[in-house]
Write a protein that holds these residues in place. Structure first.
Motif, short mmCIF file in Angstrom:
data_model
loop_
_atom_site.label_atom_id
_atom_site.label_comp_id
_atom_site.label_asym_id
_atom_site.label_seq_id
_atom_site.Cartn_x
_atom_site.Cartn_y
_atom_site.Cartn_z
N PHE A 235 83.28 41.21 23.91
CA PHE A 235 83.86 39.87 23.98
C PHE A 235 82.77 38.81 23.98
O PHE A 235 82.90 37.77 23.34
CB PHE A 235 84.77 39.74 25.20
CG PHE A 235 86.13 40.33 25.00
CD1 PHE A 235 87.13 39.58 24.41
CD2 PHE A 235 86.41 41.63 25.36
CE1 PHE A 235 88.40 40.12 24.19
CE2 PHE A 235 87.66 42.18 25.15
CZ PHE A 235 88.66 41.43 24.56
N LEU B 142 81.48 38.22 20.47
CA LEU B 142 82.40 37.43 19.65
C LEU B 142 82.35 35.96 20.06
O LEU B 142 82.24 35.08 19.21
CB LEU B 142 83.82 37.96 19.80
CG LEU B 142 84.90 37.19 19.02
CD1 LEU B 142 84.63 37.20 17.53
CD2 LEU B 142 86.27 37.76 19.29
N PHE B 143 82.39 35.72 21.36
CA PHE B 143 82.47 34.33 21.82
C PHE B 143 81.11 33.64 21.82
O PHE B 143 81.04 32.43 22.00
CB PHE B 143 83.07 34.28 23.23
CG PHE B 143 84.56 34.44 23.25
CD1 PHE B 143 85.38 33.51 22.63
CD2 PHE B 143 85.14 35.52 23.90
CE1 PHE B 143 86.76 33.66 22.64
CE2 PHE B 143 86.52 35.67 23.93
CZ PHE B 143 87.33 34.74 23.30
N SER B 144 80.05 34.41 21.60
CA SER B 144 78.72 33.79 21.65
C SER B 144 78.41 32.98 20.40
O SER B 144 77.50 32.16 20.39
CB SER B 144 77.65 34.86 21.84
OG SER B 144 77.55 35.65 20.67
N GLU B 145 79.16 33.22 19.34
CA GLU B 145 78.95 32.43 18.13
C GLU B 145 79.20 30.96 18.46
O GLU B 145 80.22 30.61 19.02
CB GLU B 145 79.94 32.86 17.03
CG GLU B 145 79.99 34.34 16.77
CD GLU B 145 78.73 34.90 16.13
OE1 GLU B 145 77.96 34.09 15.58
OE2 GLU B 145 78.50 36.11 16.20
N LYS B 146 78.26 30.15 18.12
CA LYS B 146 78.41 28.73 18.43
C LYS B 146 79.26 28.05 17.37
O LYS B 146 78.78 27.64 16.31
CB LYS B 146 77.06 28.04 18.60
CG LYS B 146 76.14 28.32 17.47
CD LYS B 146 74.70 28.34 17.81
CE LYS B 146 73.93 28.99 16.66
NZ LYS B 146 74.62 30.14 16.04
#
Lengths: 116, 116
Positions: A94, A97-101
């Motif tokens: 997770f 996935l969420f680390s993409e800025k």
DNA sequence: AAATCATTTCGTATGTTTGCGAAATAAAGA
DNA sequence: TCTTTATTTCGCAAACATACGAAATGATTT
């Protein structure tokens, strides 16, 4: 022409974890086990949740199946807690996935409303 | 005696986001949109995914319904991208859950195997 | 106006999930 | 051994999810 992609194991694994978390009762259980950093019994949960025993049992089964929790038989109870190894795996997936800025793109206007 | 808890809005919201992410195709779409930090068309996706157009359309609808993506009509295409506001909300909810520092508890022995 | 293009909606089939209560299991206490 | 306690499994019903192809929509090009 159609270069069909095959969905990676990571993607499938992530979907499986998400599926396990896709019910409020199961999120509640995970939150409780993670927050307590401790174990708890099925009986404790059935007292505080608005569902029956057999239904709770199925939710616990789902979470076990996904690998997010584990249970130790400790008669007359079963003690549940987070399966740390898989919990960390899920966390990593997770986070990745969420680390993409993500930034606002040109399609700022919500032409298609949610729910329609 | 039974102090039934009512599941909080955050828990319900998180379950809803997890539900939207509970299918490999939808994880793939989200990953792609987040990674590209860009938009893409339904036609692009149908070319690379092993599913039909109408099925893809339903998955996009699910993601829109959950609020994780948005689409802008740009004839003759529809351009999809991440709904940044809700993406950040989802990110925060998952981070909060996973931020609990879980340690191995006494129930290290997996008496109940996964999948049974 | 007709043909084309991208996408969605509809109808339908099949499978899965969620919920319950009743019965089963398995261990402990009387 | 019989009862009690904690939990799971079974059987069922209702609701939901996934997939498809065909038809509909809505804009553009001929």
């Amino acid at each position: 022409m159609n270069e069909k992609v095959q969905l990676s194991d990571d993607i499938k694994q992530m979907a499986a974890y998400a599926k396990a978390m896709s019910h409020p009762v199961r999120v509640y259980i995970l939150q409780k086990l993670a927050k307590m950093d401790a174990c708890c019994y099925s009986g404790d949960l059935v007292d505080e949740l608005p569902i029956g025993r057999s239904t709770l049992s199925q939710h616990l089964k789902e979470l076990k199946y996904a690998g997010l929790i584990q249970g130790e038989i400790q008669p007359p109870y079963i003690k549940y807690c987070i399966n740390v190894e898989n919990w960390e795996k899920a966390k990593a997936l997770f986070e990745l996935l969420f680390s993409e800025k993500v930034q606002n793109q040109s399609c700022k206007i919500k032409t298609l409303e949610n729910g329609n």
